[in-house]
Design an enzyme around this catalytic site. Structure first.
Site: not given
Length: 286
Positions: A180, A221
């Site tokens: 990410h 995430d």
């Protein structure tokens, strides 16, 4: 499905993995648990198998034996776009820097750059999920069956924008990584991807950003962080400029993290935090 995979059921011969056993003994001395793929601490090899020509070409390209005597891991990479992190990982594998072979590319966008690179490289492309825009896509069960046929050890998300089904997470515990473009847990979650992340970072006034490699759970995430790189946010940065510098670090930190994963150098603290064992100093962790 673009790559037809054919195989016959086969018996498995399992024997203790002495390298992994030594790592586990050393890790237990400091309260750590060595990460391992689904073999659960044993080395398993199929006694007989028959595969399609497409599968055989991928499975044997570069050989299956690792440069340090370890069996090469088999990777499936998921992408939705250009796939620059996929290309970095694939390149490292081809150069022998990564003890692994990329054996499948999974995408929700069959026309994306990552899928084109896979086709050009002879890597089977699997479209997932099935949708109006991708009617050739497979179901979750079909995807799982394909990954099992390909004997995939680890799954790597590299710009894949769909939420991973819980069935896949459960089938590959501690075996799915994502990258990410922010320092999680900041600027993560549903809707935070691409330039949206970098715009939010700059708008917040944050002085630092950078990529995060983390294990994948059932949410966006929120899995355990494995590795990060810090990138300063400059006073006059545009989202595009910040994205370029973060992406440069992504290509390095993701390859480093995947290398550790494929070398069985991931250990888990008792509180569930993953650490990377140093290749040169086995008593040091990051």
């Amino acid at each position: 499905m673009e790559a037809a995979i054919a195989s016959t059921a086969s018996a498995l011969r399992c024997s203790p993995n002495p390298t992994l056993a030594r790592q586990q003994r050393g890790a237990r001395a400091v309260g750590l648990v060595v990460s391992q793929p689904q073999s659960r601490g044993v080395r398993c090899e199929r006694s007989t198998h028959r595969v399609s020509r497409a599968y055989a070409a991928v499975g044997t390209k570069g050989g299956d034996a690792g440069s340090v005597g370890m069996k090469k891991k088999r990777l499936a990479v998921f992408v939705s776009g250009g796939g620059s992190n996929f290309r970095a990982i694939h390149g490292a594998a081809l150069r022998g820097e990564l003890n692994a072979n990329v054996v499948a590319l999974v995408t929700d966008k069959p026309g994306c750059g990552g899928a084109e690179h896979a086709r050009d490289s002879g890597i089977p492309v699997v479209v997932f999920p099935n949708s109006k825009s991708a009617p050739e896509g497979v179901s979750t069960d079909e995807l799982l069956n394909t990954l099992r046929e390909l004997r995939v050890d680890f799954i790597l998300l590299a710009g894949y924008l769909k939420l991973i089904p819980v069935e896949l997470v459960q089938a590959y515990p501690r075996s799915i990584l994502n990258i990410h473009p922010s320092l999680l847990p900041a600027f993560g979650g549903k809707g935070y991807y691409g330039l949206k992340v970098h715009k939010a970072v700059i708008a917040s006034g944050a002085r630092y950003s950078g990529p995060t490699v983390h294990f994948v759970d059932e949410h966006y995430d929120t899995g355990r962080t494995l590795a990060q790189r810090v990138v300063p946010v400059l006073a006059n940065d545009t989202p595009e400029q910040l994205a370029t510098r973060v992406l440069h670090e992504e290509h390095q930190v993701y390859v480093d993290a995947v290398t550790a994963l494929c070398d069985d150098r991931i250990v888990w603290r008792e509180d569930g935090v993953p650490l990377i064992r140093s290749r040169t100093s086995p008593d040091k962790y990051t």
